[in-house]
Every structure is written in structure tokens, then in C-alpha cells.
Design an enzyme around this catalytic site. Structure first.
Site, PDB file in Angstrom:
ATOM      1  N   VAL B 104      -9.137 127.322 -18.822  1.00 12.93           N
ATOM      2  CA  VAL B 104      -9.237 127.389 -20.288  1.00 12.93           C
ATOM      3  C   VAL B 104      -7.864 127.980 -20.721  1.00 12.93           C
ATOM      4  CG1 VAL B 104     -11.651 127.330 -20.088  1.00 12.93           C
ATOM      5  CG2 VAL B 104     -10.668 129.601 -19.845  1.00 12.93           C
ATOM      6  N   LYS B 105      -7.232 128.834 -19.883  1.00 16.14           N
ATOM      7  CA  LYS B 105      -6.022 129.535 -20.318  1.00 16.14           C
ATOM      8  C   LYS B 105      -6.276 130.098 -21.463  1.00 16.14           C
ATOM      9  CE  LYS B 105      -2.535 126.753 -17.723  1.00 16.14           C
ATOM     10  NZ  LYS B 105      -3.501 125.697 -17.083  1.00 16.14           N
ATOM     11  N   ARG B 106      -7.388 131.095 -21.654  1.00 14.86           N
ATOM     12  CA  ARG B 106      -7.685 131.747 -23.127  1.00 14.86           C
ATOM     13  C   ARG B 106      -6.922 133.184 -22.950  1.00 14.86           C
ATOM     14  NH1 ARG B 106      -9.082 126.945 -24.264  1.00 14.86           N
ATOM     15  NH2 ARG B 106     -11.295 126.641 -24.925  1.00 14.86           N
TER      16      ARG B 106
END
Lengths: 308, 308
Positions: B104-106
């Protein structure tokens, strides 16, 4: 879309954006109770409460402001039901002719970054049809992966006449851990700022680019320098109000033409009813408290710009 | 969850993860046609096609592998309907006892980062109830905002016994634009790697931390250095196969115990049927082609580890 943002700022005299970052504890009891009565204490109930809360705030402030900035994390935490509330909020704001900045801080590479760009700003192909997924006007983007992460967003922006704000110097206390580290004697955020300026050359509106930057209100000195490094980039400025930034700290984020920056306040506006200053409105009139807080914010920033 | 990941790697002898990053053009015609017949050429039709495609691949590979990594962007591009397919995929993989790494590379700050952490790894409070939004086992996280962005994830990881992989050196060609810039004579990715090691000290499993790192297979020399800087971090290694990485390039991502890394392949597995090597399976048996590609990948990596 940068042209629309500018014309709305000129019309409202309000270079501000209201951050729609709902937390359940900001939402007045009457709204929560109604939503929970209808859908139970469930994710759907939470989504409904958020949506009704947003709607009432939007109805009370839309004529004063050019733009809103829903923070998707605050919706995403409620899973699918939260994201349905996010989408309803985006759509409703667009109905009210507000510019919608999706604060999504996405960033990946190649086809993955393209998928985020398409989902938030563009249209996705399904068989012979095309559909918009979330359809914001602008999105915030994280630069850590370099041009490979930004380019797919720029491609969609060109096609759709939309825009992005790239994180350059964020408003939080630990933003310096990596962003302030010196590279050839200059902080990383300046290097990122130079890239933003270069990326922006590719897709210009009349005076400003579709590629903007995020620079925190809490770092006014850095904002002054970045203003010069990225003269044609609009700067989205978070950190006003609750995070400590004040109108007079922000004048250097603007260009001489009075444009070039848009200042965000979230909690300070949407949860104004919880502040002593606006307590007289009471919980029931929370949206009127928000309207008063917007008016005060406009006066603060407009006043600071006139007195510089 | 890091313990579960390790025990599953030991059981399968497969330090690999299958990236579930569906693109409509990977999905065989028969699945697309069936989904479009039922729901039309709509976002819902696309979501259904993705879900049926994923399900068939999972059914054919789940016994060979410890983990999957759905890339949320590929779902998010189809809006709410795509995210429903993402959630179904996560739930189904967990039913099959696979470890699910949400790619998700949040990354955000404070309460916003906490909201992402809660939405993807934890549980959100609604009135007197608690609910999991997406409920992956691990999530990938972007470090650009510093400790303020990472700490809320670590707090949730401690509570839920889950984990994160922090982007350190990404696999893409332009990853060096910022990540390779020298700070006091050392590249930024090493500085980030040191932070990952420090963050990880706070939440250790038996031998490895709940806080891992992402380092691209395309940068084996950097991987060798980062392995030493973060001895207790599991490294998630994208870029194998389609992006150019090979088994023999990857041995230095592993520790002497044969653990410490998990290698991802997405396209190379899920779209194997489109490669000449697996063309004999044909479009209808696409999931058998995926199984063969998983077996080949395990042999390549296991062979390289044995021969080092």
C-alpha cells in the site's frame, strides 16, 4: 484545473482549503446517534456519520472557499464503507463547484503509479468503456521513488487537465530526519523542490503549473526559500492553526501577485465547535462554528497578505 | 506475524511472495467475458474479473508459498468496486493461511498515519465496537515523512503482532534520484536503513523484527550493504523476473541462516501464461502456468542459496 483553482481564489479572496479529515470524536453526538440508529455501530454506521457531518459542513462553507482537501486515510480506516463516504464527499464537493484536492499521498512506480493516477485523477478502461474511480481534481504525491513515480501522474494530469502537489517539506516535527539532510551542502527538500520545478515546466497553465508542492506552514523560513526555487508551483500549505502556523508566518509562501499558495486547515475548521473560541455555537450548530472559523481564517491570511 | 512468515518459509523452502497485481490485460478472455456478461463492462464487472482471476491463481499456488503481496493500486484504479475485490482477495488468502503483505506504500503523519495503520493492520473503534477495515498482515510504508510517519504503524504492529516493510531502496531505474544522494558521504538509503534497524529494535520477534525493509532485486550491491546495516530486518525484494533480477543476484539479501529476505514476483507468476516459456498451458490453464512459474522461481532461488 489550476486555472479553476486560481479563478476561485481570486473570486473568494480566500487562498485557503478546508481539510475534510473527519474523526468520529469530532462528529456531534446527534449525527453519530442517528447514523448508528440506522446502521448500527458498524463500519457502515461510521461511514454514514462521516458523510452527514461532511455534508453539513460543506453546505455551510462552500460559498466562502475555493477548495477542500479530504484526507483519504481518515476514510480508509473504516475500510470499504469509509471509502464510500470519501467518494460521496468528493462527488458532493464537485457538485458544489469546489476544487477537490485528494490528500492521498500515493507514490509508486511505473504501471503501479499509473494505476493510482488513473484511479484518483483519470479514467480506467474496462472493455470498451471508461470510468472514473475517485475523480478528485488534484492529488498529493510522495516523491521518494523519483521521476518514475511522478511521471505517470503528470501524464494523466496533461490528459485530464488536473494537477498534483508533491511532498517537499512536510509540516511534522520529524520531517527533517530525511528531508533536511544536506546533499552537497543543501537540504534534500531543496533538491526535491528543484525537481518539482522541472517536472512542472512540462505542464503549465497560464502562470502556474499543474505540478505543485506541499510545504508545511510550520517551516516558514524553508517556505521562503522554496518559494524562490519553485516560482511557478502552487504551494499547498498544511499545518495552519492546530499544528501551530499563523497568517503572518505564511506571507512568504505567496508570490508578489498574491497567488501561489493555498493554506489548509482541517481540525481548526471542521472541529471548531470544540474550541473555546467557538463554544457559543454549541454542538448542534457545529457547522455554523465551522463557517465562523473559515471567516476568521480568511481574515487572518488576507490581513497578513495586505500588511506585508 | 513475522514468526508465522518465517515458519511458513521454513516449511515451504520458498522465500518468495507472489505479487497479486492484476491488470485486465493479464486476465484470460474467458474470465473477463463471464464477468462482463454478469455485470456489464463496468467497474463492478472489472472487480469481479479480478477477483475470479486471483482466486484461481491462489487455488493453484497457495500450498507452495508462504505469502502473497496484493498491490492495492491495481485495485484502487477501479474505485470502490476494485477495493472490494482487494478485500475479497485479502480475506481469501488468509482463509488459505497465506501471510498477506498489503503493498500500500502509505505514509503520512500523526493521527493520519495512525488511521492508515488502523485501516490496514489494526482495528477501528466505532462506538462500543471494533472492526478491521482491510486487515492485511503486513503493509509497506513510505519513510519520507520520518519517524512521525512510522511510529503509528509500529504502535499498531505491537498491539496486533503484525509488521511493516519500509521503502529503503526501490527497484525502479530512477530510485537513485533522491535515494542515492550522498549525505556525509553516504547515500540516503543507508541513512533510511539505519532508521529501519533502530525502529525495528522496538518490536522484535525471536530473531527478526516486525519492521522490515523494501530493497529492489535490481540493486544487488546495495542489498549487500543494507543486509549488514539492518541485520534483523526482513527484506522484501521486488524486481525479480520481469524487472530483471535473477536468483544468483539475490543471495546477498539473505543472512547466513538462509532467512532474512522474501523475494516478490508479480507479472512473472500471475501472467506466466503470456510468456513463451509457459505458452503450452494456453489461456484456459493460466493458473497451471502460474504454478509452474512458482516452482521454477523456487528452484532458481533455492538453487542460488545452496550454491553460494
Amino acid at each position: 484545473m489550476i486555472q479553476k483553482l486560481i479563478s476561485k481564489i481570486e473570486k473568494t479572496h480566500a487562498p485557503i482549503v478546508v481539510g475534510l479529515d473527519p474523526m468520529l470524536n469530532y462528529i456531534p453526538k446527534q449525527i453519530q446517534e442517528k447514523a448508528f440508529k440506522e446502521y448500527g455501530e458498524t463500519l457502515k454506521g461510521a461511514g454514514e456519520a462521516i458523510w452527514q457531518y461532511n455534508k453539513e459542513i460543506i453546505d455551510h462553507v462552500y460559498d466562502l472557499i475555493p477548495a477542500v482537501k479530504p484526507q483519504i486515510a481518515m476514510y480508509e480506516q473504516f475500510g470499504i464503507e469509509g471509502l464510500i463516504a470519501f467518494k460521496k464527499t468528493v462527488d458532493y464537493c464537485k457538485e458544489k463547484d469546489l476544487v477537490v484536492i485528494g490528500d492521498v499521498k500515493r507514490g509508486d512506480i511505473g504501471s503501479t503509479s499509473a494505476a493510482y493516477a488513473v484511479g484518483h485523477l483519470g479514467k480506467v478502461q474496462v472493455g470498451s468503456q471508461k470510468f472514473a474511480g475517485f475523480d478528485e481534481d488534484f492529488a498529493t504525491v510522495n516523491p521518494y521513488l523519483g521521476t518514475d513515480g511522478i511521471k505517470p501522474f503528470i501524464d494523466v494530469c496533461k490528459e485530464e487537465k488536473k494537477g498534483i502537489f508533491v511532498l517537499v517539506k512536510t509540516s511534522n516535527p520529524s520531517s527533517g530526519e530525511f528531508q533536511d539532510r544536506l546533499i552537497d551542502g543543501r537540504p534534500l527538500y531543496e533538491i526535491v523542490g528543484e525537481h518539482v520545478a522541472a517536472w512542472g515546466e512540462e505542464c503549465m497553465g497560464d502562470k502556474y503549473s499543474y505540478v505543485g508542492a506541499v510545504v508545511g506552514a510550520t517551516y516558514p523560513e524553508q517556505g521562503k526559500i522554496l518559494r524562490k526555487i519553485m516560482p511557478k508551483a502552487f504551494i499547498l500549505v498544511p499545518g495552519y492553526g492546530a499544528q501551530g502556523g499563523k497568517g503572518k508566518d505564511l506571507v512568504h509562501f505567496f508570490n508578489e501577485d498574491g497567488l501561489g499558495a493555498i493554506v489548509n486547515s482541517s481540525r481548526g475548521i471542521i472541529a471548531a465547535w470544540k474550541q473555546e473560541k467557538y463554544a457559543k455555537y454549541g454542538e448542534a450548530a457545529f457547522a455554523e462554528a465551522s463557517r465562523a472559523a473559515v471567516e476568521d481564517m480568511i481574515a487572518d491570511i488576507d490581513g497578513a497578505l495586505k500588511n506585508r
